[in-house]
Design a protein around this motif. Structure first.
Motif, PDB file in Angstrom:
ATOM      1  N   LEU A 190     -80.837  43.181  -4.239  1.00 49.50           N
ATOM      2  CA  LEU A 190     -80.708  44.425  -5.431  1.00 49.50           C
ATOM      3  C   LEU A 190     -79.375  44.250  -4.716  1.00 49.50           C
ATOM      4  O   LEU A 190     -78.565  42.927  -4.361  1.00 49.50           O
ATOM      5  CB  LEU A 190     -80.940  45.812  -3.858  1.00 49.50           C
ATOM      6  N   VAL A 191     -78.273  44.334  -6.034  1.00 55.12           N
ATOM      7  CA  VAL A 191     -77.294  43.964  -6.542  1.00 55.12           C
ATOM      8  C   VAL A 191     -75.763  44.531  -5.758  1.00 55.12           C
ATOM      9  O   VAL A 191     -76.687  45.970  -6.597  1.00 55.12           O
ATOM     10  CB  VAL A 191     -76.876  43.443  -7.724  1.00 55.12           C
ATOM     11  N   LEU A 192     -75.357  45.249  -5.766  1.00 51.81           N
ATOM     12  CA  LEU A 192     -73.880  45.879  -5.264  1.00 51.81           C
ATOM     13  C   LEU A 192     -72.734  45.577  -5.023  1.00 51.81           C
ATOM     14  O   LEU A 192     -72.329  44.281  -5.229  1.00 51.81           O
ATOM     15  CB  LEU A 192     -74.360  46.838  -3.982  1.00 51.81           C
ATOM     16  N   SER A 193     -71.898  46.486  -5.719  1.00 48.59           N
ATOM     17  CA  SER A 193     -69.973  45.803  -5.839  1.00 48.59           C
ATOM     18  C   SER A 193     -69.670  46.410  -4.073  1.00 48.59           C
ATOM     19  O   SER A 193     -70.275  47.164  -4.032  1.00 48.59           O
ATOM     20  CB  SER A 193     -69.452  47.118  -6.811  1.00 48.59           C
ATOM     21  N   SER A 194     -68.594  46.035  -3.756  1.00 50.10           N
ATOM     22  CA  SER A 194     -67.678  46.464  -2.275  1.00 50.10           C
ATOM     23  C   SER A 194     -67.057  48.270  -3.409  1.00 50.10           C
ATOM     24  O   SER A 194     -66.403  48.587  -2.729  1.00 50.10           O
ATOM     25  CB  SER A 194     -66.231  45.530  -2.445  1.00 50.10           C
ATOM     26  N   ASN A 195     -67.072  47.790  -4.302  1.00 50.17           N
ATOM     27  CA  ASN A 195     -66.526  49.383  -5.167  1.00 50.17           C
ATOM     28  C   ASN A 195     -67.273  50.326  -5.422  1.00 50.17           C
ATOM     29  O   ASN A 195     -68.724  49.573  -4.772  1.00 50.17           O
ATOM     30  CB  ASN A 195     -66.008  48.467  -6.283  1.00 50.17           C
ATOM     31  N   LYS A 196     -66.955  50.770  -6.354  1.00 53.36           N
ATOM     32  CA  LYS A 196     -68.732  52.017  -6.695  1.00 53.36           C
ATOM     33  C   LYS A 196     -69.093  52.864  -5.114  1.00 53.36           C
ATOM     34  O   LYS A 196     -67.464  53.665  -4.650  1.00 53.36           O
ATOM     35  CB  LYS A 196     -69.695  51.930  -6.825  1.00 53.36           C
ATOM     36  N   CYS A 197     -69.547  53.040  -4.978  1.00 51.52           N
ATOM     37  CA  CYS A 197     -70.077  53.910  -3.704  1.00 51.52           C
ATOM     38  C   CYS A 197     -69.601  53.037  -2.452  1.00 51.52           C
ATOM     39  O   CYS A 197     -69.254  54.330  -1.580  1.00 51.52           O
ATOM     40  CB  CYS A 197     -71.565  54.332  -4.153  1.00 51.52           C
ATOM     41  N   ILE A 198     -69.433  52.042  -2.359  1.00 51.81           N
ATOM     42  CA  ILE A 198     -68.447  51.779  -1.379  1.00 51.81           C
ATOM     43  C   ILE A 198     -66.753  51.720  -0.849  1.00 51.81           C
ATOM     44  O   ILE A 198     -66.692  51.874  -0.111  1.00 51.81           O
ATOM     45  CB  ILE A 198     -68.840  49.927  -1.091  1.00 51.81           C
ATOM     46  N   GLU A 199     -66.232  52.032  -1.817  1.00 55.58           N
ATOM     47  CA  GLU A 199     -65.172  52.032  -2.127  1.00 55.58           C
ATOM     48  C   GLU A 199     -64.313  51.435  -1.451  1.00 55.58           C
ATOM     49  O   GLU A 199     -62.992  51.852  -0.692  1.00 55.58           O
ATOM     50  CB  GLU A 199     -65.437  54.085  -1.308  1.00 55.58           C
ATOM     51  N   GLY A 200     -64.514  50.007  -2.170  1.00 61.32           N
ATOM     52  CA  GLY A 200     -63.749  49.040  -2.095  1.00 61.32           C
ATOM     53  C   GLY A 200     -63.096  48.876  -2.862  1.00 61.32           C
ATOM     54  O   GLY A 200     -63.019  49.247  -3.713  1.00 61.32           O
ATOM     55  N   PRO A 201     -62.646  47.389  -2.803  1.00 64.85           N
ATOM     56  CA  PRO A 201     -61.358  46.930  -3.656  1.00 64.85           C
ATOM     57  C   PRO A 201     -62.726  46.079  -4.661  1.00 64.85           C
ATOM     58  O   PRO A 201     -63.276  45.953  -4.164  1.00 64.85           O
ATOM     59  CB  PRO A 201     -60.953  45.838  -3.406  1.00 64.85           C
ATOM     60  N   PRO A 202     -61.618  46.009  -6.025  1.00 64.94           N
ATOM     61  CA  PRO A 202     -63.450  45.475  -7.095  1.00 64.94           C
ATOM     62  C   PRO A 202     -62.387  43.862  -6.430  1.00 64.94           C
ATOM     63  O   PRO A 202     -62.027  43.323  -6.384  1.00 64.94           O
ATOM     64  CB  PRO A 202     -62.714  45.745  -8.020  1.00 64.94           C
ATOM     65  N   GLY A 203     -63.828  43.013  -7.432  1.00 63.77           N
ATOM     66  CA  GLY A 203     -63.658  41.412  -6.632  1.00 63.77           C
ATOM     67  C   GLY A 203     -64.664  41.092  -6.300  1.00 63.77           C
ATOM     68  O   GLY A 203     -64.828  39.293  -5.615  1.00 63.77           O
TER      69      GLY A 203
END
Length: 382
Positions: A190-203
């Motif tokens: 499963l892939v997620l981002s630190s951004n989006k619903c985590i509400e952290g910075p992109p990258g």
């Protein structure tokens, strides 16, 4: 923590999202990836994400530099074996990105394309799986951000179990808000981002994996930087990335996850997003706007609206008018032409959505727009 930055823009988009004032200051200092504080922050973040996925004792969480698109490609390269074949579902722009990845890496794949305004059905998936016995894995986007459509990963997980296929999920726009039990659904990656619903910075991206499935993937990637198997071994062994990591993003991501926990976890964040979307959609409909999706099919991540059927309407002018007030929207990757999107996630509240709708109303009135509803052609496609 004292805020040392003045926040100007409010991002009304599904990513990158507006950050809490608590997060920006922690990214101001420089750190080495090998500092004990950094290693412990990375370990704590991995533990918390594994807990959110209900994968404790079963899965492993792998940090990955770059956007989640990089991580999606790494998942395909690592989990689909050299003699495998991937069934890719698409009902929007982000599903299409997965197809493009497969084409670029010459990954054997088949495509199941369904309409962009409704979830796929069990019958459509059964037909696709029955047509090709060489399919080893299925990949789909949980929330198709180009429209806001919620796709049924639970139904697809059941079919993957029945047909003995591995399931890979792009949960970039859903994880951290919508509930996902990886172990129960038997999701391999499963892939997620630190951004989006985590509400952290992109990258910084993350891949949460079934550890037993990952152990069978040694040598699959045929890429040094996109090898999840090797990245997991390195982070487990050393607490560090194999190559130079985005240290500032790691610090910001850890702070964001602490805020996520303090807010009440995924359930609390989902409640706030539901409130945000309900306020946004109700106020926009009161102006006369039509939504692309029926409410039953829409995730509370982003709302998509048809362009006003008025000769004075111009998206570029609307963008400029909102941007002059510090409200940022973008056309982005749209599932359906003639629409625009407003994000409901990030450091936004119900008041943020009300203020945004008021600004949209004023900007469009200044443009001379009188008709906010969609035209007959658009409505006929609903």
């Amino acid at each position: 923590m004292r805020n040392t930055l003045q926040h100007q823009n409010r991002l009304l988009i599904p990513g990158p999202v507006s950050l809490s004032d608590v997060i920006r200051p922690v990214m101001l200092d420089d750190h080495s990836a090998g500092e004990p504080e950094m290693i412990e922050a990375l370990r704590a973040a991995r533990r918390y994400l594994t807990e959110l996925a209900r994968a404790e004792g079963w899965g492993t969480t792998i940090p990955f530099p770059g956007s989640a698109t990089y991580a999606n490609e790494a998942v395909i390269r690592t989990f689909v074996p050299n003699d495998g074949r991937l069934l890719v579902h698409s009902n929007g722009a982000y599903g299409d990105w997965l197809i493009t990845m497969c084409r670029r890496m010459e990954m054997p794949h088949v495509v199941l394309r369904t309409p962009p305004t409704r979830p796929p059905t069990s019958a459509e998936f059964r037909k696709a799986l029955a047509l090709d016995s060489q399919i080893t894995h299925v990949m789909m986007v949980h929330v198709e951000t180009s429209s806001g459509l919620l796709n049924p990963i639970e139904m697809v997980a059941d079919l993957c179990s029945t047909y003995h296929k591995g399931l890979l999920v792009d949960a970039v726009a859903s994880f951290g808000a919508l509930p996902i039990d990886m172990k129960e659904l038997n999701i391999q990656a499963l892939v997620l981002s630190s951004n989006k619903c985590i509400e952290g910075p992109p990258g910084l991206a993350w891949v949460i994996c079934d550890r037993a499935a990952l152990e069978c993937c040694e040598g699959n990637a045929r890429s040094l930087s996109l090898d999840l198997w090797d990245q997991d071994r390195s982070v487990d062994r050393t607490g560090c990335f194999r190559f130079t990591p985005p240290t500032h993003s790691i610090r910001g991501a850890y702070a964001a996850l602490e805020l996520h926990r303090a807010e009440g976890g995924s359930a609390a964040r989902l409640r706030r997003y539901h409130v945000n979307r309900r306020r946004l959609v109700n106020d926009m409909r009161n102006l006369g706007f039509q939504t692309l999706l029926a409410d039953a099919h829409a995730a509370p991540i982003v709302a998509t609206f048809y362009d006003p059927n008025d000769e004075h309407y111009d998206f570029g002018r609307m963008y400029d008018g909102l941007a002059s007030q510090g409200l940022i929207i973008v056309p982005g990757r749209l599932a359906v032409p003639g629409t625009f999107r407003i994000g409901c996630i990030g450091a936004l509240t119900e008041d943020s959505m009300s203020n945004a709708v008021g600004a949209i109303r004023d900007v469009l009135h200044d443009m001379g727009v009188q008709r906010f509803g969609a035209g007959p052609a658009a409505l006929g496609a609903m």
